[in-house]
Design a protein around this motif. Structure first.
Motif, PDB file in Angstrom:
ATOM      1  N   MET A 252      25.957  60.211  39.065  1.00  0.00           N
ATOM      2  CA  MET A 252      26.274  58.803  39.299  1.00  0.00           C
ATOM      3  C   MET A 252      25.646  58.317  40.611  1.00  0.00           C
ATOM      4  SD  MET A 252      30.039  57.043  39.642  1.00  0.00           S
ATOM      5  CE  MET A 252      30.529  57.157  37.935  1.00  0.00           C
ATOM      6  N   ALA A 253      25.795  59.117  41.664  1.00  0.00           N
ATOM      7  CA  ALA A 253      25.244  58.744  42.968  1.00  0.00           C
ATOM      8  C   ALA A 253      23.714  58.717  42.929  1.00  0.00           C
ATOM      9  CB  ALA A 253      25.730  59.702  44.046  1.00  0.00           C
ATOM     10  N   GLN A 254      23.105  59.653  42.212  1.00  0.00           N
ATOM     11  CA  GLN A 254      21.647  59.680  42.088  1.00  0.00           C
ATOM     12  C   GLN A 254      21.148  58.477  41.292  1.00  0.00           C
ATOM     13  OE1 GLN A 254      19.914  63.715  41.204  1.00  0.00           O
ATOM     14  NE2 GLN A 254      22.055  64.364  41.258  1.00  0.00           N
ATOM     15  N   ASN A 255      21.904  58.125  40.261  1.00  0.00           N
ATOM     16  CA  ASN A 255      21.518  57.045  39.354  1.00  0.00           C
ATOM     17  C   ASN A 255      21.674  55.670  39.990  1.00  0.00           C
ATOM     18  OD1 ASN A 255      22.133  54.978  37.162  1.00  0.00           O
ATOM     19  ND2 ASN A 255      21.440  56.696  35.893  1.00  0.00           N
ATOM     20  N   ILE A 256      22.783  55.449  40.711  1.00  0.00           N
ATOM     21  CA  ILE A 256      23.111  54.100  41.192  1.00  0.00           C
ATOM     22  C   ILE A 256      22.493  53.797  42.556  1.00  0.00           C
ATOM     23  CG2 ILE A 256      25.011  52.559  41.885  1.00  0.00           C
ATOM     24  CD1 ILE A 256      26.709  53.911  39.720  1.00  0.00           C
ATOM     25  N   VAL A 257      22.599  54.731  43.506  1.00  0.00           N
ATOM     26  CA  VAL A 257      22.089  54.451  44.861  1.00  0.00           C
ATOM     27  C   VAL A 257      20.917  55.340  45.260  1.00  0.00           C
ATOM     28  CG1 VAL A 257      24.201  53.417  45.759  1.00  0.00           C
ATOM     29  CG2 VAL A 257      23.911  55.902  45.885  1.00  0.00           C
ATOM     30  N   GLY A 258      20.405  56.108  44.283  1.00  0.00           N
ATOM     31  CA  GLY A 258      19.188  56.878  44.533  1.00  0.00           C
ATOM     32  C   GLY A 258      19.350  58.069  45.460  1.00  0.00           C
ATOM     33  N   LEU A 259      20.513  58.648  45.498  1.00  0.00           N
ATOM     34  CA  LEU A 259      20.735  59.843  46.323  1.00  0.00           C
ATOM     35  C   LEU A 259      19.884  60.994  45.775  1.00  0.00           C
ATOM     36  CD1 LEU A 259      22.814  59.491  48.598  1.00  0.00           C
ATOM     37  CD2 LEU A 259      24.390  60.930  47.328  1.00  0.00           C
ATOM     38  N   SER A 260      19.343  61.815  46.640  1.00  0.00           N
ATOM     39  CA  SER A 260      18.575  62.974  46.180  1.00  0.00           C
ATOM     40  C   SER A 260      19.532  64.032  45.636  1.00  0.00           C
ATOM     41  CB  SER A 260      17.769  63.570  47.336  1.00  0.00           C
ATOM     42  OG  SER A 260      18.643  64.159  48.294  1.00  0.00           O
ATOM     43  N   ALA A 261      18.988  64.970  44.871  1.00  0.00           N
ATOM     44  CA  ALA A 261      19.831  66.027  44.293  1.00  0.00           C
ATOM     45  C   ALA A 261      20.527  66.828  45.396  1.00  0.00           C
ATOM     46  CB  ALA A 261      19.000  66.941  43.410  1.00  0.00           C
ATOM     47  N   GLY A 262      19.799  67.107  46.473  1.00  0.00           N
ATOM     48  CA  GLY A 262      20.384  67.863  47.589  1.00  0.00           C
ATOM     49  C   GLY A 262      21.485  67.100  48.287  1.00  0.00           C
ATOM     50  N   ALA A 263      21.243  65.807  48.520  1.00  0.00           N
ATOM     51  CA  ALA A 263      22.261  64.974  49.177  1.00  0.00           C
ATOM     52  C   ALA A 263      23.495  64.821  48.280  1.00  0.00           C
ATOM     53  CB  ALA A 263      21.686  63.604  49.508  1.00  0.00           C
ATOM     54  N   ALA A 264      23.265  64.736  46.966  1.00  0.00           N
ATOM     55  CA  ALA A 264      24.381  64.616  46.024  1.00  0.00           C
ATOM     56  C   ALA A 264      25.211  65.903  46.015  1.00  0.00           C
ATOM     57  CB  ALA A 264      23.861  64.310  44.625  1.00  0.00           C
ATOM     58  N   ALA A 265      24.534  67.048  46.139  1.00  0.00           N
ATOM     59  CA  ALA A 265      25.253  68.331  46.183  1.00  0.00           C
ATOM     60  C   ALA A 265      26.118  68.413  47.441  1.00  0.00           C
ATOM     61  CB  ALA A 265      24.256  69.485  46.145  1.00  0.00           C
ATOM     62  N   THR A 266      25.578  67.932  48.559  1.00  0.00           N
ATOM     63  CA  THR A 266      26.364  67.892  49.811  1.00  0.00           C
ATOM     64  C   THR A 266      27.577  66.988  49.652  1.00  0.00           C
ATOM     65  OG1 THR A 266      24.359  68.230  51.103  1.00  0.00           O
ATOM     66  CG2 THR A 266      26.265  67.344  52.277  1.00  0.00           C
ATOM     67  N   MET A 267      27.375  65.844  48.993  1.00  0.00           N
ATOM     68  CA  MET A 267      28.477  64.912  48.747  1.00  0.00           C
ATOM     69  C   MET A 267      29.575  65.578  47.924  1.00  0.00           C
ATOM     70  SD  MET A 267      28.426  61.396  46.505  1.00  0.00           S
ATOM     71  CE  MET A 267      28.389  62.372  44.991  1.00  0.00           C
ATOM     72  N   VAL A 268      29.188  66.336  46.907  1.00  0.00           N
ATOM     73  CA  VAL A 268      30.176  67.020  46.059  1.00  0.00           C
ATOM     74  C   VAL A 268      30.993  68.007  46.892  1.00  0.00           C
ATOM     75  CG1 VAL A 268      30.461  68.634  44.134  1.00  0.00           C
ATOM     76  CG2 VAL A 268      28.890  66.696  43.922  1.00  0.00           C
ATOM     77  N   GLY A 269      30.333  68.715  47.800  1.00  0.00           N
ATOM     78  CA  GLY A 269      31.052  69.636  48.684  1.00  0.00           C
ATOM     79  C   GLY A 269      32.050  68.908  49.567  1.00  0.00           C
ATOM     80  N   LEU A 270      31.640  67.759  50.103  1.00  0.00           N
ATOM     81  CA  LEU A 270      32.537  66.948  50.939  1.00  0.00           C
ATOM     82  C   LEU A 270      33.703  66.378  50.132  1.00  0.00           C
ATOM     83  CD1 LEU A 270      29.912  65.032  53.118  1.00  0.00           C
ATOM     84  CD2 LEU A 270      31.527  66.774  53.911  1.00  0.00           C
ATOM     85  N   MET A 271      33.462  66.115  48.859  1.00  0.00           N
ATOM     86  CA  MET A 271      34.544  65.629  47.989  1.00  0.00           C
ATOM     87  C   MET A 271      35.693  66.631  47.931  1.00  0.00           C
ATOM     88  SD  MET A 271      32.333  63.950  44.884  1.00  0.00           S
ATOM     89  CE  MET A 271      33.702  63.923  43.716  1.00  0.00           C
ATOM     90  N   GLY A 272      35.343  67.918  47.926  1.00  0.00           N
ATOM     91  CA  GLY A 272      36.379  68.955  47.924  1.00  0.00           C
ATOM     92  C   GLY A 272      37.247  68.877  49.172  1.00  0.00           C
ATOM     93  N   ILE A 273      36.619  68.574  50.308  1.00  0.00           N
ATOM     94  CA  ILE A 273      37.375  68.445  51.562  1.00  0.00           C
ATOM     95  C   ILE A 273      38.301  67.235  51.504  1.00  0.00           C
ATOM     96  CG2 ILE A 273      37.164  68.007  54.051  1.00  0.00           C
ATOM     97  CD1 ILE A 273      34.500  69.586  53.923  1.00  0.00           C
ATOM     98  N   PHE A 274      37.802  66.114  50.969  1.00  0.00           N
ATOM     99  CA  PHE A 274      38.634  64.910  50.866  1.00  0.00           C
ATOM    100  C   PHE A 274      39.741  65.081  49.828  1.00  0.00           C
ATOM    101  CE2 PHE A 274      35.288  63.014  53.338  1.00  0.00           C
ATOM    102  CZ  PHE A 274      35.922  62.002  54.028  1.00  0.00           C
ATOM    103  N   ASN A 275      39.454  65.824  48.782  1.00  0.00           N
ATOM    104  CA  ASN A 275      40.481  66.125  47.783  1.00  0.00           C
ATOM    105  C   ASN A 275      41.621  66.908  48.437  1.00  0.00           C
ATOM    106  OD1 ASN A 275      41.987  66.860  45.527  1.00  0.00           O
ATOM    107  ND2 ASN A 275      40.333  67.974  44.524  1.00  0.00           N
ATOM    108  N   GLY A 276      41.253  67.961  49.182  1.00  0.00           N
ATOM    109  CA  GLY A 276      42.261  68.768  49.864  1.00  0.00           C
ATOM    110  C   GLY A 276      42.943  68.022  50.992  1.00  0.00           C
ATOM    111  N   GLY A 277      42.140  67.333  51.829  1.00  0.00           N
ATOM    112  CA  GLY A 277      42.711  66.585  52.952  1.00  0.00           C
ATOM    113  C   GLY A 277      43.625  65.468  52.490  1.00  0.00           C
ATOM    114  N   GLY A 278      43.250  64.822  51.364  1.00  0.00           N
ATOM    115  CA  GLY A 278      44.093  63.758  50.816  1.00  0.00           C
ATOM    116  C   GLY A 278      45.438  64.275  50.373  1.00  0.00           C
ATOM    117  N   ARG A 279      45.472  65.500  49.881  1.00  0.00           N
ATOM    118  CA  ARG A 279      46.728  66.104  49.434  1.00  0.00           C
ATOM    119  C   ARG A 279      47.712  66.245  50.598  1.00  0.00           C
ATOM    120  NH1 ARG A 279      45.933  69.103  44.258  1.00  0.00           N
ATOM    121  NH2 ARG A 279      43.875  68.468  43.552  1.00  0.00           N
TER     122      ARG A 279
END
Length: 425
Positions: A252-279
């Motif tokens: 979705m991020a690559q498609n809509i805002v043109g994020l590179s595959a590497g940057a999108a992978a980093t974003m996915v890793g950060l999502m895990g932190i926000f998922n846990g931190g949000g809990r």
């Protein structure tokens, strides 16, 4: 049996041990490629095991909720340890025997049953040990579940590379079993109406009032109330939105805002932190601003996000909104047990929690299915946001109505207490 001399923070740590172990389920993506490459199993077959586990996670929580209440947290957590540990180690055996059916039964069925029982087993006990910090207590445990994958993923990847995938499952299965058994061995409920010393002294001195639960209901009584179904619907929409975002965040991020595959992978890793931190963060905040208001905030954030995401061109702002949505997803799970306690008391909290976790299984099906179907038909992720905007509006309206209903009941309770106190005097 209750345990008056136990340390409640060690009880919380025990719950975290259990939840970190079963939370390893979210590291499943580490196994997919090695299984496809070494066993020749199809990608669809391999991912089916994870789907079975996730569906059973919510389903078994509902099915065994009453068992957890009857048997107590210790026996329930021990059973979860046996099922989950066997499921993981059994997966290694199935792989060594080249049995896809065995793998589906071990990883999917056994681990799924252990996941559901292990998820709810410590939670009602934690709520009872922390009458002054319900949100924080359950947030700590569910944070463990959210971050289990962060611990397991690098360990599993390293083990697979050095000793192979079969042996990796043996080692991890034994490790989860030991960790869960350690947690189970210490967990026990407090004595009836127990309060920590500081809270008890403040209540006796009149500087703190005990906040009454709206009711003390059995699971059968709870499911007949409008509050139960309002909370169920809110959780279903919150969970569906979160899992949808998690399932397609990278493309979705690559498609809509043109994020590179590497940057999108980093974003996915950060999502895990926000998922846990949000809990942890949202659960702790709920002790101060109330559970109903936290859910209202969730849906306001998500409404703004889903309205704005289709028109955003900035990759940074796009990612910030995704992180916020994922934090609300994690926060929904951590606030749920404390919210149940507020609405229905702790009489059968585990069983009620199990029933409400059916939204986990359903959300896991609805979110990814909706996004995949819409993208397949339209070739775009943009319509997805419009569909979820409508769902979030529904959830926001329900959350506002639930908050108003809770306030109304609390006002009625205060009137009754006032009449009782004036008549006694």
């Amino acid at each position: 049996m209750s345990a008056p001399n136990k340390n409640r923070w060690l009880i919380a740590a025990s719950a975290v041990f259990i939840h970190i172990s079963i939370g390893a389920a979210y590291a499943y993506s580490v196994y997919i490629q090695p299984l496809v490459e070494t066993k020749g199993w199809s990608m669809a077959s391999v991912t089916t095991a994870f789907t079975i586990m996730m569906v059973l996670g919510g389903g078994s929580a509902a099915l065994f909720g009453k068992f957890v209440e009857r048997s107590g947290p210790k026996k329930s957590a021990m059973l979860a340890a046996v099922l989950f540990g066997l499921g993981q180690a059994g997966s290694g055996f199935a792989i060594s025997m080249d049995s896809l059916t065995g793998f589906l039964l071990s990883y999917g069925l056994l681990s799924g049953l252990g996941l559901g029982i292990g998820y709810i087993a410590p939670v009602s006990t934690l709520v009872k040990w922390f009458p002054d910090k319900r949100g924080l207590a359950t947030g700590m445990a569910v944070l463990g579940f959210g971050t289990g994958a962060l611990v397991t993923a690098p360990v599993a990847a390293s083990l697979i590379e050095s000793i192979g995938i079969s042996t990796t499952f043996y080692i991890l299965g034994a490790s989860y079993f030991i960790l869960m058994m350690l947690g189970a061995s210490y967990i026990a409920p407090p004595p009836r109406n127990w309060m920590p010393a500081g809270m008890e002294a403040a209540v006796k001195a009149g500087t703190k009032k005990i906040k009454r639960d709206l009711s003390q209901a059995t699971s059968g009584e709870a499911v007949k109330t409008k509050h139960f179904w309002m909370l169920w619907t809110m959780m279903l929409i919150n969970t569906s939105a979160g899992i949808m975002m998690i399932s397609v965040a990278s493309p979705m991020a690559q498609n809509i805002v043109g994020l590179s595959a590497g940057a999108a992978a980093t974003m996915v890793g950060l999502m895990g932190i926000f998922n846990g931190g949000g809990r942890l963060g949202w659960a702790a905040a709920s002790d101060y601003i109330s559970r109903p208001k936290v859910f209202i905030i969730f849906f306001i954030i998500q409404l703004v996000a889903f309205i704005t995401l289709p028109i955003i061109t900035s990759a940074i702002i796009f990612q910030i909104f995704i992180f916020l949505v994922v934090s609300c997803y994690g926060g929904g799970f951590s606030n749920l047990p404390a919210f149940i306690g507020d609405l229905f008391g702790t009489k059968e909290l585990g069983a009620i929690h199990g029933y409400l976790l059916t939204t986990w299984s359903l959300g896991g099906l609805i979110g990814p299915t909706l996004v995949s179907q819409i993208y397949t038909r339209t070739g775009s992720y943009i319509p997805v946001f419009y569909v979820f905007t409508v769902l979030i509006v529904v959830a926001l309206i329900i959350s506002l109505l639930l908050n108003r209903s809770v306030q109304k009941v609390r006002t009625e309770h205060k009137k009754v207490e006032y009449k009782t106190s004036t008549s006694d005097s």
